[in-house]
Design an enzyme around this catalytic site. Sequence first.
Site, PDB file in Angstrom:
ATOM      1  N   TRP A 373      38.129  39.901  34.124  1.00  0.00           N
ATOM      2  CA  TRP A 373      39.447  39.445  33.665  1.00  0.00           C
ATOM      3  C   TRP A 373      39.692  37.994  34.081  1.00  0.00           C
ATOM      4  O   TRP A 373      40.276  37.218  33.333  1.00  0.00           O
ATOM      5  CB  TRP A 373      40.527  40.360  34.244  1.00  0.00           C
ATOM      6  N   HIS A 374      39.220  37.613  35.273  1.00  0.00           N
ATOM      7  CA  HIS A 374      39.424  36.247  35.740  1.00  0.00           C
ATOM      8  C   HIS A 374      38.507  35.256  35.031  1.00  0.00           C
ATOM      9  O   HIS A 374      38.889  34.086  34.854  1.00  0.00           O
ATOM     10  CB  HIS A 374      39.185  36.163  37.251  1.00  0.00           C
ATOM     11  N   GLY A 375      37.325  35.671  34.663  1.00  0.00           N
ATOM     12  CA  GLY A 375      36.405  34.751  34.000  1.00  0.00           C
ATOM     13  C   GLY A 375      35.010  34.884  34.568  1.00  0.00           C
ATOM     14  O   GLY A 375      34.670  35.869  35.219  1.00  0.00           O
TER      15      GLY A 375
END
Length: 577
Positions: A373-375
């Site tokens: 989700w963060h990358g």
Amino acid sequence: MLPYINIPFEYAGSLTGASVDELKLIFSFLLSYPLAGLLKRIPDAKPYQKNLFIIAVSLFYLVGLFDLWAGVRTIFISSCGAYLIASYVDGPFMPWIGFVFLMGHMSINHIYRQFANTPDKVDITGAQMVLVMKLTGFCWNVYDGRLRQEDLADFQKERALLHLPSLLDFAGYVLFFPSLFAGPSFDFVDYRRWIETTMFEVPPGTDPKSAPRTRKQRKIPRSGTPATMKAVVGLIWIFLFLKFSAWYNTDLVIGNEYMKYGFLRRIWILEMLGFSTRLKYYGVWYLTEGACILTGLGYKGIDPKSGRVQWSRLENVNPWGIETAQNTRAYLENWNKNTNNWLRNYMYLRVTPKGKKPGFRASLATFATSAFWHGFYPGYYLSFVLAAFLQTVAKNFRRHVRPFFLTPDGQGPTKYKIYYDVLSYLVTQAAFCFTTAPFVLLSLPSSLLVWSRVYFYTVLGTAASMVFFASPAKQWLIKQLNTRRSRTAKMDQHQEQQAQQQQQQQQQPRQPLSRESTIEEPIMGGGLPSDPGKEFDDVVQEIMEEVEARRQRGLSVSVPTGHDMKHAIEHKLGRKL
């Protein structure tokens, strides 16, 4: 983008050193306050007008302010895809299909942003991260609405959607402008209760004096004061960020100047780097939460103790809780709260079979979801992996070391607890400033360089702690704790028995003494009864009653001699005088 709109921001950027997009982002947060005030003044009986107003403002932000036409396309694809999946896909895999679609779509933009490497530019990935939380939760809520009520947990019952919302309501939910770029995230049921104003209904039996104040015919309570307070504090955080980030930044810790300081000073600089980074998030989340409060969406009912209106429904961060955290749990629980709720409710608990407790599979799935989700920057994964081990170590210390600084029953602190608290605070803050450094630095070479410059102290400390708790030392600690508790339990049991005996002594009614009875009261030291005077009076009274009874029957009664009296008394007492 509107013509000439960048001119004032370019001028402000030349004075502050901030980029044009960063200043425009702050401007959008501040502009949301008067626009939220206008939104609240749209009649409650016309929710469609509120939806149209929300959509228009968000389109202005995306296109008129940032020229994010591609962002509009991204939001359209994600939201339409999620709505169609929820509408036409049935069965237990529906929310998982929605999850994979939304996360996959976002991953494409994450990769594009990573290759573009323009951190000062505002793109759609931030808004898409918020949108993924909202839409994956939406799919689960629709799925829960298709299940039997008895199969749902309380949280699922509250959030379940029995019917799909209208497209207009759904679009308003997706494009809610106060939280468009940076959150906070919330479920559709909260948006529906807000736009239908059922969120503000006062429970039956509530004192009218305690009911929240409203203006005119509006049901939404007055929220100007708490919203203004959030805005003021948010601006203070932003101001502090601009100051501290000029002193403590990534260039300092990866430059040669950093190695001129001593080891403890380098740790302090790492701590201040993390603090200055957190200031930015404090400011952004306070500003966006304040705008949500002004619309009324932050309403959380009335505090039953104080009788005051609560506006913490969408609270995303507790700065005091983070900066004073004494353990990893307190640190993480106060950071990015809505993301933590999303991970717990729509991943951690969803991968756990019904009737079982969440285990390793749930933890692994939650970790992977948070990371993706963060990358895809390597720094994120360094931080997440180390934080997972750090949390395990902290749990062992809390279970097996902390109890030594509490009373044996675990209910109160010992006089040494303050030393444990101070040490745990210092260790927690030092460990997390090391752990979160890659989250700020992002790249693998920079992260490893900075870690090496402080000798990997958290990695080594975590590894040593895990070895310690995997050794016989852990069993020795458990044995010592059990011995301490059992010794205290025996003392408590003895004291409890004495208390029960004293209570029985006070409550037991006195029976008249007969020739067969004996004294059953507990005996004090020296062999005397617990109340010798009362015992002697009872004996004399019984003898007098016996003499009177014989006289009434016509029997001769002789006065006993002193020797006979002594013998009778000894017989009644059951012991020699």
